[in-house]
Write a protein that holds these residues in place. Structure first.
Motif, PDB file in Angstrom:
ATOM      1  N   LYS A 170     -27.074  -9.548 -49.449  1.00 19.05           N
ATOM      2  CA  LYS A 170     -26.274 -10.675 -50.152  1.00 19.05           C
ATOM      3  C   LYS A 170     -26.862 -11.342 -51.371  1.00 19.05           C
ATOM      4  CE  LYS A 170     -28.192 -14.197 -46.699  1.00 19.05           C
ATOM      5  NZ  LYS A 170     -27.534 -15.197 -45.846  1.00 19.05           N
ATOM      6  N   ALA A 200     -33.356 -12.738 -47.619  1.00 21.28           N
ATOM      7  CA  ALA A 200     -32.020 -12.290 -46.395  1.00 21.28           C
ATOM      8  C   ALA A 200     -32.506 -12.298 -45.023  1.00 21.28           C
ATOM      9  CB  ALA A 200     -31.348 -11.469 -46.809  1.00 21.28           C
ATOM     10  N   VAL A 225     -24.189  -6.093 -45.909  1.00 21.82           N
ATOM     11  CA  VAL A 225     -23.786  -7.345 -46.342  1.00 21.82           C
ATOM     12  C   VAL A 225     -24.743  -8.374 -46.188  1.00 21.82           C
ATOM     13  CG1 VAL A 225     -21.914  -9.175 -46.134  1.00 21.82           C
ATOM     14  CG2 VAL A 225     -21.158  -7.052 -46.357  1.00 21.82           C
ATOM     15  N   THR A 226     -25.264  -8.561 -44.818  1.00 20.46           N
ATOM     16  CA  THR A 226     -26.093  -9.675 -44.572  1.00 20.46           C
ATOM     17  C   THR A 226     -27.378  -9.392 -45.209  1.00 20.46           C
ATOM     18  OG1 THR A 226     -25.222  -9.751 -42.180  1.00 20.46           O
ATOM     19  CG2 THR A 226     -27.516 -10.515 -42.636  1.00 20.46           C
TER      20      THR A 226
END
Length: 426
Positions: A99, A15, A95-96
Motif C-alpha cells: 500500500k 506496512a 494490496v496490504t
C-alpha cells in the motif's frame, strides 16, 4: 530474525509493522532472500506456513527497486493460483503489504463478469493475480498482454495439476518472455511437480518447510467415533455444548455440504456452504460473513476451501474424512496458525475406518479417540461403500435453483483480531 534483517524497504516494512508482525515464519525467512537474488525457486510449503507473504514481499521489493526503462507502468508480475478464493487472498496480501509502494495490482477469475476486470487491466498494472481459465479467456480477446512479465509465480502448483490445469498452464507459459524469474510453490514435491519444475525452472533454489505428511503440533487432533446417521446431531451437540463461535466444517460432496447447512440452520446454528456450484458472489459473501463472525459454521468442500486464510481460526471439523489422506493435513492446517492453538475434530463412522488408518499411517501417529455419551456407535454396524452412497445422493438430487450470479461488490475484508507479534501466516 526480524523482517528488518531481510533487505526490505521502509514502505514495505511499515506496512508489515502496521499488521502487527515483526518476525518472519521459516518459509518467509528462506524464500524472501532467495527471491530477492533473482533466481528461480522451487518451494514446498503448506497453506498456513506463510508462503503467500514469502513471495509477495520480495516481489514488491524487486518491483520498487527496479523501474521499467520506458518509464511507463508495465505488467511485470503474473501470479497464477488454482482457485478464486486463493486468488482473492493473494491479491489481498499484495494490496496490504504494497500500500505504500505505489504499485498497482488486480485479480481476475471466472464466475463473475469480465468487464470490470478488463477495465482494471486497461488502466495499467504492475501485478496481475489470476486463475488460468479467466486469464486465457482474456488473452484470447487480446485484453491482456504478457510480453513484459519479469516474474511468474505458480502458487499451489500441486492443486493446479490435480484440477487439470496443466494444459492451460502450458498455453500461458508459451505467451511469456523466455527470460524471467520463475517461482513455484507446492505443498508436495510429487513426481508430477518435479516434472513440471524440470521443464519450467532454471537451476532453482530448493526450499522445503513443514513436510506434507506432518501436522502442526499446535493443533489438538481428536476422533469421535459415531454412526453415519448421527454425525449431524453430534456436530450440533459439539458446537452448542462447547459454545463454539467459529468452526470450518469439511464435507466430501457438494450435496453433503448443502444438506448439512440446512440441518444446522434448523438447529439455530448460523451456517453457509462454499463449493463449486455456488456463484462467486455467494462464495465471497459466505467467506466474508464467516471472517466477520456473522456465521458460526462455514461448510466447505476441499476444492472450494483451498486458499481460505483466516487468522486464529479455533476449530476445524472433518464431518467426512477426505478421500485423499494428504487432504487431511491441508484441512486441519487451517487452524493452529501464527502461534495460536487450534482443535481439529473428525467424526468417523464405520465406512471411514480404512481412511482413518491411511491418515494415521501418513502422519505417523495414532489419533486419540473419544466416544461422546449419547452418540455411541453401533458395534454391529456394517460399512457401506462411500462411492456408492455418493452416487445415490447424486441420483436423488432435485434440480438446484440458479444462483444469483452477478458481480460482487469490491471486497472489503473483515477487520481481523490483532495477530501475534512473532510471526504471521499470510
Amino acid at each position: 530474525m526480524l523482517f528488518t534483517d531481510l533487505g526490505l524497504s521502509e514502505p514495505i516494512l511499515r506496512a508489515i509493522a502496521e499488521e502487527g508482525y515483526t518476525s518472519p515464519t521459516p518459509i518467509q525467512a528462506k524464500s524472501i532472500p532467495a527471491v530477492l537474488k533473482g533466481g528461480d525457486l522451487l518451494a514446498a510449503a503448506q497453506t498456513g506456513t506463510g508462503k503467500t507473504a514469502g513471495f509477495t514481499l520480495p516481489i514488491l521489493q524487486r518491483l520498487t527497486s527496479t523501474k521499467p526503462s520506458s518509464g511507463k507502468r508495465l505488467l511485470r508480475v503474473l501470479i497464477l493460483t488454482p482457485t478464486r478464493e486463493l486468488a482473492a487472498q493473494v491479491q489481498e496480501s499484495v494490496v496490504t503489504y504494497g500500500k505504500y509502494t505505489g504499485l498497482k495490482s488486480t485479480v481476475i477469475f471466472g464466475g463473475v463478469g469480465a468487464n470490470p476486470q478488463i477495465k482494471a487491466i486497461a488502466s495499467g498494472l504492475d501485478i496481475l493475480v489470476a486463475t488460468p481459465g479467466r486469464l486465457l479467456d482474456l488473452m484470447s480477446q487480446n485484453c491482456v498482454s504478457l510480453n513484459d512479465i519479469e516474474i511468474l509465480v505458480l502458487d499451489e502448483a500441486d492443486r493446479m495439476l490435480d484440477m487439470g490445469f496443466l494444459r492451460d498452464i502450458k498455453k500461458i507459459l508459451a505467451a511469456l518472455p523466455k527470460k524471467r524469474q520463475n517461482l513455484l510453490f507446492s505443498a508436495t514435491f510429487s513426481t508430477e511437480i518435479k516434472a513440471l519444475a524440470d521443464g519450467l525452472l532454471n537451476a532453482p533454489e530448493l526450499i522445503e518447510v513443514a513436510r506434507s505428511n506432518s501436522a502442526n503440533e499446535a493443533i489438538a487432533q481428536l476422533i469421535h467415533p459415531v454412526d453415519r446417521t448421527k454425525k449431524h446431531p453430534l456436530l450440533a451437540h459439539l458446537i452448542q455444548s462447547n459454545d463454539w463461535k467459529q468452526v470450518l466444517v469439511f464435507t466430501r460432496t457438494k450435496h453433503g455440504a448443502n444438506k448439512l447447512v440446512t440441518q444446522l440452520e434448523k438447529d439455530g446454528i448460523t451456517s453457509m456452504a462454499i463449493h463449486g456450484n455456488k456463484s462467486q458472489s455467494a462464495r465471497t459473501k459466505a467467506l466474508a460473513d464467516f471472517k466477520a463472525g456473522k456465521l458460526t459454521a462455514l461448510v466447505a468442500t476441499d476444492i472450494a476451501a483451498r486458499g481460505i486464510d483466516i487468522d486464529q481460526l479455533p476449530h476445524v471439523v472433518n464431518y467426512d474424512l477426505p478421500n485423499v489422506s494428504e487432504d487431511y493435513v491441508h484441512r486441519i492446517g487451517r487452524t493452529g496458525r501464527a502461534g495460536s492453538n487450534g482443535v481439529a475434530v473428525s467424526l468417523v463412522c464405520v465406512d471411514e475406518h480404512q481412511m482413518l488408518r491411511d491418515i494415521e499411517k501418513l502422519i505417523k501417529q495414532k489419533l486419540p479417540q473419544e466416544v461422546i455419551a449419547g452418540f455411541e456407535p453401533d458395534p454391529n454396524a456394517v460399512a457401506q461403500p462411500i462411492q456408492l452412497r455418493s452416487q445415490q445422493h447424486q441420483q436423488s438430487r432435485k434440480p438446484r435453483p440458479a444462483g444469483s450470479g452477478g458481480v460482487p461488490a469490491k471486497k472489503a475484508p473483515a477487520k481481523r483480531s490483532s495477530p501475534p507479534k512473532r510471526s504471521f501466516n499470510r
